[in-house]
Design an enzyme around this catalytic site. Structure first.
Site, short mmCIF file in Angstrom:
data_model
loop_
_atom_site.label_atom_id
_atom_site.label_comp_id
_atom_site.label_asym_id
_atom_site.label_seq_id
_atom_site.Cartn_x
_atom_site.Cartn_y
_atom_site.Cartn_z
N TYR A 151 -26.82 1.36 21.86
CA TYR A 151 -26.93 0.83 23.23
C TYR A 151 -25.66 1.10 24.05
O TYR A 151 -25.60 0.74 25.23
CB TYR A 151 -27.37 -0.64 23.26
N LYS A 166 -18.85 -1.44 23.77
CA LYS A 166 -19.17 -0.27 22.93
C LYS A 166 -19.21 1.00 23.78
O LYS A 166 -18.82 2.08 23.29
CB LYS A 166 -20.50 -0.48 22.21
C1 HXC Z 1 -22.92 -17.83 24.92
C2 HXC Z 1 -21.02 -18.01 23.65
C3 HXC Z 1 -21.75 -17.87 22.46
C4 HXC Z 1 -23.18 -17.69 22.58
C5 HXC Z 1 -19.67 -18.11 21.93
N1 HXC Z 1 -19.74 -18.17 23.27
N2 HXC Z 1 -20.89 -17.93 21.41
N3 HXC Z 1 -21.59 -17.99 24.86
N4 HXC Z 1 -23.71 -17.69 23.82
N5 HXC Z 1 -23.94 -17.55 21.49
C6 HXC Z 1 -18.64 -18.38 24.20
C7 HXC Z 1 -17.92 -19.69 23.94
O1 HXC Z 1 -18.60 -20.79 24.55
C8 HXC Z 1 -16.56 -19.42 24.60
O2 HXC Z 1 -16.65 -19.53 26.00
C9 HXC Z 1 -16.34 -17.94 24.31
O3 HXC Z 1 -17.62 -17.38 24.01
C10 HXC Z 1 -15.43 -17.74 23.12
O4 HXC Z 1 -15.97 -18.48 22.04
P1 HXC Z 1 -15.12 -18.87 20.75
O5 HXC Z 1 -16.05 -19.45 19.75
O6 HXC Z 1 -13.91 -19.62 21.14
O7 HXC Z 1 -14.65 -17.41 20.34
P2 HXC Z 1 -14.09 -16.86 19.02
O8 HXC Z 1 -13.77 -17.93 18.02
O9 HXC Z 1 -13.02 -15.95 19.40
O10 HXC Z 1 -15.37 -16.05 18.40
C11 HXC Z 1 -15.77 -14.80 18.86
C12 HXC Z 1 -17.29 -14.71 18.94
C13 HXC Z 1 -17.98 -15.03 17.61
C14 HXC Z 1 -17.61 -13.27 19.38
C15 HXC Z 1 -17.76 -15.67 19.99
O11 HXC Z 1 -19.40 -14.88 17.75
C16 HXC Z 1 -17.53 -14.21 16.46
O12 HXC Z 1 -16.47 -14.42 15.92
N6 HXC Z 1 -18.32 -13.23 16.01
C17 HXC Z 1 -17.97 -12.33 14.86
C18 HXC Z 1 -19.19 -11.95 14.08
C19 HXC Z 1 -20.22 -11.19 14.92
O13 HXC Z 1 -20.43 -11.51 16.08
N7 HXC Z 1 -20.88 -10.23 14.29
C20 HXC Z 1 -21.91 -9.43 14.94
C21 HXC Z 1 -21.51 -8.02 14.95
S1 HXC Z 1 -22.97 -7.02 15.04
P3 HXC Z 1 -16.13 -20.86 26.80
O14 HXC Z 1 -16.31 -20.51 28.24
O15 HXC Z 1 -17.02 -21.97 26.34
O16 HXC Z 1 -14.69 -21.06 26.41
C22 HXC Z 1 -22.89 -6.00 16.41
C23 HXC Z 1 -23.99 -5.03 16.73
C24 HXC Z 1 -25.28 -5.43 16.18
O17 HXC Z 1 -21.97 -6.02 17.11
C25 HXC Z 1 -26.49 -4.62 16.46
C26 HXC Z 1 -27.61 -5.16 15.55
C27 HXC Z 1 -28.83 -4.33 15.53
P1 NAP Z 2 -20.19 -8.67 10.71
O1 NAP Z 2 -20.87 -8.86 9.42
O2 NAP Z 2 -20.24 -9.77 11.71
O3 NAP Z 2 -18.67 -8.29 10.44
C1 NAP Z 2 -17.74 -8.24 11.47
C2 NAP Z 2 -16.38 -8.19 10.86
O4 NAP Z 2 -15.41 -8.15 11.94
C3 NAP Z 2 -16.04 -9.41 10.03
O5 NAP Z 2 -15.39 -9.03 8.83
C4 NAP Z 2 -15.08 -10.21 10.91
O6 NAP Z 2 -14.14 -10.93 10.11
C5 NAP Z 2 -14.40 -9.11 11.69
N1 NAP Z 2 -13.91 -9.60 12.97
C6 NAP Z 2 -14.62 -10.21 13.97
N2 NAP Z 2 -13.80 -10.56 14.97
C7 NAP Z 2 -12.56 -10.15 14.62
C8 NAP Z 2 -11.29 -10.22 15.23
N3 NAP Z 2 -11.13 -10.80 16.43
N4 NAP Z 2 -10.22 -9.69 14.59
C9 NAP Z 2 -10.35 -9.11 13.37
N5 NAP Z 2 -11.52 -9.01 12.74
C10 NAP Z 2 -12.62 -9.53 13.35
O7 NAP Z 2 -20.75 -7.38 11.47
P2 NAP Z 2 -21.45 -6.08 10.85
O8 NAP Z 2 -22.90 -6.21 11.01
O9 NAP Z 2 -20.86 -5.77 9.53
O10 NAP Z 2 -20.97 -5.00 11.92
C11 NAP Z 2 -19.90 -4.12 11.63
C12 NAP Z 2 -19.82 -3.09 12.75
O11 NAP Z 2 -21.04 -2.38 12.86
C13 NAP Z 2 -19.57 -3.70 14.12
O12 NAP Z 2 -18.74 -2.85 14.88
C14 NAP Z 2 -20.94 -3.74 14.73
O13 NAP Z 2 -20.91 -3.74 16.14
C15 NAP Z 2 -21.53 -2.45 14.18
N6 NAP Z 2 -22.98 -2.43 14.16
C16 NAP Z 2 -23.65 -3.20 13.26
C17 NAP Z 2 -25.02 -3.14 13.23
C18 NAP Z 2 -25.83 -3.92 12.24
O14 NAP Z 2 -27.05 -3.82 12.25
N7 NAP Z 2 -25.21 -4.68 11.35
C19 NAP Z 2 -25.70 -2.32 14.14
C20 NAP Z 2 -24.98 -1.57 15.04
C21 NAP Z 2 -23.61 -1.62 15.03
P3 NAP Z 2 -13.54 -12.33 10.60
O15 NAP Z 2 -14.67 -13.12 11.15
O16 NAP Z 2 -12.94 -12.88 9.34
O17 NAP Z 2 -12.50 -12.00 11.61
#
Ligand code: HXC
Ligand code: NAP
Length: 278
Positions: A151, A166
């Site tokens: 995307y 991205k």
């Molecule tokens: C709306 C949200 C939210 C949600 C958090 N926020 N979650 N807003 N909907 N679901 C808001 C919070 O209210 C806050 O805003 C701000 O985002 C920051 O939130 P924190 O919890 O303080 O942030 P932080 O601890 O830094 O966490 C970062 C995060 C969290 C991105 C919000 O989800 C995270 O750590 N994610 C890591 C794992 C992850 O997302 N993995 C997916 C990767 S897969 P306010 O205004 O309230 O302060 C991928 C591609 C996938 O990327 C494709 C699949 C097919």
């Molecule tokens: P995931 O399981 O959520 O893993 C994300 C990793 O990033 C975790 O190890 C997390 O560790 C680390 N991370 C998140 N925030 C961070 C920060 N602020 N600083 C340092 N580390 C951080 O995600 P995933 O599915 O493995 O995805 C991996 C990559 O593939 C991502 O770039 C994602 O966008 C891409 N991707 C995934 C998919 C899918 O289907 N899974 C599809 C398309 C693209 P901590 O939380 O400990 O920091």
């Protein structure tokens, strides 16, 4: 899956993987170590890193981990310096760490947008610049792989911060591939389709959505972690170094399925298609 590679494909490689403690990053770390690489991993959660580091040590070789929030340049600098001094000259960087959530765009706070863009786009910049500075100073070659998404070019509803970040990562990949080619630093991206991980599934997959993704995929399945590891290992291996500035999609044809105007006709009963015949 049987690996197509020799067991020592990545011998002498030293690779930093952000977000290497869990999900796809962990699979990449374990997969590279199995192929002989030394691996450095970072992320925010120490316990997760410790667990993965223990698995890496069981495989053998020298590995390194440290906590770091990739949004913070000083923490990134500490991890990168630590990785270079404990493993020696790094040869590769995988920008894999990501944050993402599903949210209607009108409901996003500024902080929510910044949280995702800060991790994905700024974090990729911080890590790439910190590692490349070492490489350029020491006149050493290097390979960067940015984990992207399809995307980045199609756009997507409900994940706009991630889409914007991205897309920026893809533009950064292409720009730096040209800017740093003269330093023998290559940058490429990989755009995965759906690969099951705890992080992605917890944050992005309401009930039934996995089935939706599988049903609409031309290959009718999710990707396997081994497939992603194999692709990344090939890009790092040195065997295909003329690939620079590209983004390789590994999604079973998912995004093309959504793009082709007549792809929907695959679901139309054959007798209806017959009616088009003259
Ligand atoms: C709306 C949200 C939210 C949600 C958090 N926020 N979650 N807003 N909907 N679901 C808001 C919070 O209210 C806050 O805003 C701000 O985002 C920051 O939130 P924190 O919890 O303080 O942030 P932080 O601890 O830094 O966490 C970062 C995060 C969290 C991105 C919000 O989800 C995270 O750590 N994610 C890591 C794992 C992850 O997302 N993995 C997916 C990767 S897969 P306010 O205004 O309230 O302060 C991928 C591609 C996938 O990327 C494709 C699949 C097919
Ligand atoms: P995931 O399981 O959520 O893993 C994300 C990793 O990033 C975790 O190890 C997390 O560790 C680390 N991370 C998140 N925030 C961070 C920060 N602020 N600083 C340092 N580390 C951080 O995600 P995933 O599915 O493995 O995805 C991996 C990559 O593939 C991502 O770039 C994602 O966008 C891409 N991707 C995934 C998919 C899918 O289907 N899974 C599809 C398309 C693209 P901590 O939380 O400990 O920091």
């Amino acid at each position: 899956m049987i690996s197509p590679f020799r067991n020592d494909l990545l011998k002498d490689h030293k690779i930093l993987i952000t977000g290497g403690g869990s999900g796809l990053g962990k699979s990449l770390a374990l997969g590279f170590a199995t192929l002989g690489a030394s691996v450095a991993i970072c992320g925010r959660r120490r316990d997760v890193l410790e667990e993965t580091a223990a698995e890496l040590n069981k495989i053998g070789g020298t590995h390194f981990f440290d906590t770091c929030d990739v949004r913070k340049p000083d923490e990134v600098a500490r991890v990168v310096d630590g990785a270079f001094s404990s493993l020696g000259q790094l040869t590769g960087l995988i920008n894999n760490a990501a944050g993402n959530f599903v949210c209607p765009t009108e409901a996003l706070s500024a902080n929510a947008f910044n949280a995702v863009v800060g991790i994905v786009l700024n974090g990729t910049f911080h890590c790439t610049q910190a590692v490349a500075k070492h490489w350029i100073e020491k006149k050493q070659a290097g390979s960067v792989i940015n984990i992207c998404t399809t995307y980045a070019w199609t756009g997507s509803a409900l994940v706009v911060p991630s889409v914007c970040a991205k897309a920026g990562v893809l533009a950064m990949t292409r720009s730096l591939a040209v800017e740093w080619g003269r330093h023998n630093i290559r940058l490429n991206a990989i755009a995965p389709g759906p690969f099951k991980t705890e992080g992605a599934w917890k944050n992005l997959m309401p009930a039934g959505f996995e089935k939706f993704l599988v049903d609409k995929n031309p290959m009718k399945r999710l990707g396997t972690h081994e497939e992603l590891v194999t692709l990344a290992a090939l890009l790092l291996s040195g065997s295909v170094n003329y690939i620079n500035g590209d983004c390789i999609t590994i999604d079973g044809g998912e995004w093309l399925q959504g793009a082709g105007q007549f792809n929907g006709l695959l679901t139309v009963p054959p007798e209806q298609l017959e009616q088009l015949k003259r």
